[in-house]
Structures are given as structure tokens and as C-alpha cells.
Design a protein around this motif. Structure first.
Motif, PDB file in Angstrom:
ATOM      1  N   LEU A 248     -21.100   9.886  13.331  1.00  0.00           N
ATOM      2  CA  LEU A 248     -20.500   9.960  12.001  1.00  0.00           C
ATOM      3  C   LEU A 248     -21.158  11.062  11.175  1.00  0.00           C
ATOM      4  N   ASN A 249     -22.472  11.161  11.261  1.00  0.00           N
ATOM      5  CA  ASN A 249     -23.181  12.219  10.537  1.00  0.00           C
ATOM      6  C   ASN A 249     -22.834  13.598  11.078  1.00  0.00           C
ATOM      7  N   ASP A 250     -22.653  13.722  12.383  1.00  0.00           N
ATOM      8  CA  ASP A 250     -22.226  15.003  12.962  1.00  0.00           C
ATOM      9  C   ASP A 250     -20.869  15.417  12.399  1.00  0.00           C
ATOM     10  N   ALA A 251     -19.948  14.464  12.323  1.00  0.00           N
ATOM     11  CA  ALA A 251     -18.618  14.759  11.775  1.00  0.00           C
ATOM     12  C   ALA A 251     -18.719  15.174  10.311  1.00  0.00           C
ATOM     13  N   GLY A 252     -19.533  14.484   9.539  1.00  0.00           N
ATOM     14  CA  GLY A 252     -19.718  14.830   8.128  1.00  0.00           C
ATOM     15  C   GLY A 252     -20.310  16.222   7.952  1.00  0.00           C
ATOM     16  N   ARG A 253     -21.316  16.544   8.761  1.00  0.00           N
ATOM     17  CA  ARG A 253     -21.917  17.879   8.691  1.00  0.00           C
ATOM     18  C   ARG A 253     -20.903  18.962   9.046  1.00  0.00           C
ATOM     19  N   ALA A 254     -20.067  18.686  10.045  1.00  0.00           N
ATOM     20  CA  ALA A 254     -19.061  19.673  10.459  1.00  0.00           C
ATOM     21  C   ALA A 254     -18.076  19.961   9.325  1.00  0.00           C
ATOM     22  N   TYR A 255     -17.572  18.916   8.686  1.00  0.00           N
ATOM     23  CA  TYR A 255     -16.627  19.121   7.582  1.00  0.00           C
ATOM     24  C   TYR A 255     -17.306  19.773   6.378  1.00  0.00           C
ATOM     25  N   ALA A 256     -18.532  19.410   6.065  1.00  0.00           N
ATOM     26  CA  ALA A 256     -19.244  20.038   4.946  1.00  0.00           C
ATOM     27  C   ALA A 256     -19.427  21.536   5.213  1.00  0.00           C
ATOM     28  N   LYS A 257     -19.714  21.871   6.454  1.00  0.00           N
ATOM     29  CA  LYS A 257     -19.875  23.279   6.818  1.00  0.00           C
ATOM     30  C   LYS A 257     -18.559  24.037   6.640  1.00  0.00           C
ATOM     31  N   LEU A 258     -17.445  23.412   6.980  1.00  0.00           N
ATOM     32  CA  LEU A 258     -16.136  24.043   6.789  1.00  0.00           C
ATOM     33  C   LEU A 258     -15.846  24.279   5.310  1.00  0.00           C
ATOM     34  N   VAL A 259     -16.196  23.322   4.459  1.00  0.00           N
ATOM     35  CA  VAL A 259     -15.987  23.470   3.013  1.00  0.00           C
ATOM     36  C   VAL A 259     -16.872  24.593   2.477  1.00  0.00           C
ATOM     37  N   LYS A 260     -18.112  24.665   2.924  1.00  0.00           N
ATOM     38  CA  LYS A 260     -19.000  25.741   2.486  1.00  0.00           C
ATOM     39  C   LYS A 260     -18.445  27.104   2.902  1.00  0.00           C
ATOM     40  N   HIS A 261     -17.892  27.169   4.096  1.00  0.00           N
ATOM     41  CA  HIS A 261     -17.284  28.421   4.550  1.00  0.00           C
ATOM     42  C   HIS A 261     -16.093  28.791   3.650  1.00  0.00           C
ATOM     43  N   ALA A 262     -15.301  27.801   3.267  1.00  0.00           N
ATOM     44  CA  ALA A 262     -14.161  28.064   2.377  1.00  0.00           C
ATOM     45  C   ALA A 262     -14.642  28.592   1.026  1.00  0.00           C
ATOM     46  N   ILE A 263     -15.717  28.037   0.514  1.00  0.00           N
ATOM     47  CA  ILE A 263     -16.281  28.499  -0.758  1.00  0.00           C
ATOM     48  C   ILE A 263     -16.743  29.947  -0.626  1.00  0.00           C
ATOM     49  N   MET A 264     -17.434  30.266   0.458  1.00  0.00           N
ATOM     50  CA  MET A 264     -17.972  31.616   0.645  1.00  0.00           C
ATOM     51  C   MET A 264     -16.874  32.658   0.846  1.00  0.00           C
ATOM     52  N   SER A 265     -15.734  32.255   1.371  1.00  0.00           N
ATOM     53  CA  SER A 265     -14.694  33.239   1.687  1.00  0.00           C
ATOM     54  C   SER A 265     -13.559  33.282   0.664  1.00  0.00           C
ATOM     55  N   LEU A 266     -13.619  32.465  -0.366  1.00  0.00           N
ATOM     56  CA  LEU A 266     -12.555  32.440  -1.369  1.00  0.00           C
ATOM     57  C   LEU A 266     -12.536  33.752  -2.166  1.00  0.00           C
ATOM     58  N   SER A 267     -11.355  34.309  -2.347  1.00  0.00           N
ATOM     59  CA  SER A 267     -11.252  35.556  -3.122  1.00  0.00           C
ATOM     60  C   SER A 267     -10.112  35.531  -4.139  1.00  0.00           C
ATOM     61  N   HIS A 268      -9.293  34.490  -4.123  1.00  0.00           N
ATOM     62  CA  HIS A 268      -8.148  34.425  -5.042  1.00  0.00           C
ATOM     63  C   HIS A 268      -8.146  33.102  -5.773  1.00  0.00           C
ATOM     64  N   PRO A 269      -7.736  33.068  -6.999  1.00  0.00           N
ATOM     65  CA  PRO A 269      -7.431  34.222  -7.842  1.00  0.00           C
ATOM     66  C   PRO A 269      -8.713  34.974  -8.194  1.00  0.00           C
ATOM     67  N   ALA A 270      -8.555  36.267  -8.374  1.00  0.00           N
ATOM     68  CA  ALA A 270      -9.698  37.133  -8.643  1.00  0.00           C
ATOM     69  C   ALA A 270     -10.324  36.818 -10.001  1.00  0.00           C
ATOM     70  N   LEU A 271     -11.588  37.151 -10.110  1.00  0.00           N
ATOM     71  CA  LEU A 271     -12.289  36.972 -11.379  1.00  0.00           C
ATOM     72  C   LEU A 271     -11.853  38.037 -12.382  1.00  0.00           C
ATOM     73  N   SER A 272     -11.937  37.676 -13.638  1.00  0.00           N
ATOM     74  CA  SER A 272     -11.635  38.651 -14.687  1.00  0.00           C
ATOM     75  C   SER A 272     -12.798  39.642 -14.783  1.00  0.00           C
ATOM     76  N   PRO A 273     -12.548  40.857 -15.279  1.00  0.00           N
ATOM     77  CA  PRO A 273     -13.641  41.823 -15.466  1.00  0.00           C
ATOM     78  C   PRO A 273     -14.751  41.266 -16.367  1.00  0.00           C
ATOM     79  N   TYR A 274     -14.401  40.478 -17.374  1.00  0.00           N
ATOM     80  CA  TYR A 274     -15.388  39.883 -18.264  1.00  0.00           C
ATOM     81  C   TYR A 274     -16.329  38.959 -17.480  1.00  0.00           C
ATOM     82  N   THR A 275     -15.739  38.115 -16.632  1.00  0.00           N
ATOM     83  CA  THR A 275     -16.545  37.180 -15.841  1.00  0.00           C
ATOM     84  C   THR A 275     -17.472  37.940 -14.903  1.00  0.00           C
ATOM     85  N   ILE A 276     -16.958  38.947 -14.233  1.00  0.00           N
ATOM     86  CA  ILE A 276     -17.779  39.732 -13.303  1.00  0.00           C
ATOM     87  C   ILE A 276     -18.954  40.376 -14.040  1.00  0.00           C
ATOM     88  N   ALA A 277     -18.700  40.907 -15.232  1.00  0.00           N
ATOM     89  CA  ALA A 277     -19.742  41.568 -16.014  1.00  0.00           C
ATOM     90  C   ALA A 277     -20.820  40.603 -16.485  1.00  0.00           C
TER      91      ALA A 277
END
Length: 153
Positions: free
Chosen positions: A98-127
Motif C-alpha cells: 500500500l505504501n509503495d502504491a502511495g509513493r508511486a502516485y505521489a511521485k506522479l503528482v510531483k512530476h505533474a507539478i514540475m512539468s506544468l506550464s499552462h496557464p502561463a504566469l503573468s509578467p508581474y508574477t514572474i518579476a
């Protein structure tokens, strides 16, 4: 799975299946942390909710990662359950699977966070970011990313 039947482990398999049936795996922010931002302190769980759903005033657009990841990879559940039953019969430890399955899904969510690019940030936010070199909407301090985990309940 076949090995369990051959070794007359049917009773143990049934016992583990009943125990697993009472368990669930939660993936997301399992322990919210404090995130200071512009003189205020927010819980990472609150920030993640804003990212998933957007804000009612529209200042933060929807940038969901948790639900789409779960939906996209729901078919992973079948081999994970098969592994769970096989492992539990072999080792007597269904919680490890069960813990292996949980770690696998958490890793997938972290990958989604790291690769998200849309919608893009506003220039104000980036600055105004802490980490000036990033334009990924969910990555600035990595506090949100590092807060993602799992627990078996």
C-alpha cells in the motif's frame, strides 16, 4: 499470485484482502506547512487548493495537477493491486505494498507539478518571484512540491 494458490496460502490471501479492503491511500498534502508570502503566512494545503480550483476572484487561474494525474494514471491501480496481493502473500506485509502504491502516485503528482506550464504566469508574477529563474506556475520555492506525499489510512 499463482504462487499463493500453490502454497496453500488461500486463507492468508483472504485475510489480507479483507484487511486491505478497510484501508485507503491518500495522496496530496498530508502534512500542511507554513508558506510566508508578502507579509502573510498561508498553509500549503490552502495554496494547493487555489492551484487546483483557482480563486473566485479569478486572480489565480485553475492549474490542477492532483485530479488529472489520478484520472490519467488510474489504470496503474490494477498492476499495483496485483503486486499488493502477491507481495502480501509472499512477505505477509500488505502495508508495504500500500505504501509503495502511495509513493508511486505521489511521485506522479510531483512530476505533474514540475512539468506544468499552462496557464502561463503573468509578467508581474514572474518579476515578483523568489526564484527569478522559473516560470513554472507551481514552482518557486518548491515548498508545495515538497509537501506532496501519501498516507495509508
Amino acid at each position: 499470485m499463482k504462487e499463493g494458490w500453490q502454497n496453500n496460502n488461500f486463507d492468508r490471501m483472504l485475510s489480507h484482502m479483507k484487511a486491505v479492503n478497510r484501508k485507503s491511500i491518500e495522496v496530496g498534502i498530508v502534512e500542511s506547512k507554513k508558506h510566508p508570502s508578502k507579509g502573510r503566512v498561508y498553509e500549503t494545503a490552502q495554496i494547493y487548493q487555489w492551484m487546483e480550483e483557482g480563486t473566485s476572484d479569478g486572480r489565480v487561474p485553475k492549474r490542477p495537477t492532483l485530479r488529472p494525474t489520478m484520472k490519467r494514471f488510474k489504470l496503474l491501480a490494477v498492476p499495483l493491486v496485483n503486486n499488493l496481493m502477491y507481495s502480501s502473500v509472499k512477505s505477509g506485509n500488505y502495508m508495504g505494498a500500500l505504501n509503495d502504491a502511495g509513493r508511486a502516485y505521489a511521485k506522479l503528482v510531483k512530476h505533474a507539478i514540475m512539468s506544468l506550464s499552462h496557464p502561463a504566469l503573468s509578467p508581474y508574477t514572474i518579476a515578483n518571484r523568489v526564484n527569478k529563474g522559473t516560470s513554472n506556475p507551481l514552482i518557486d520555492t518548491k515548498l508545495l512540491h515538497d509537501s506532496i506525499g501519501h498516507k495509508v489510512v
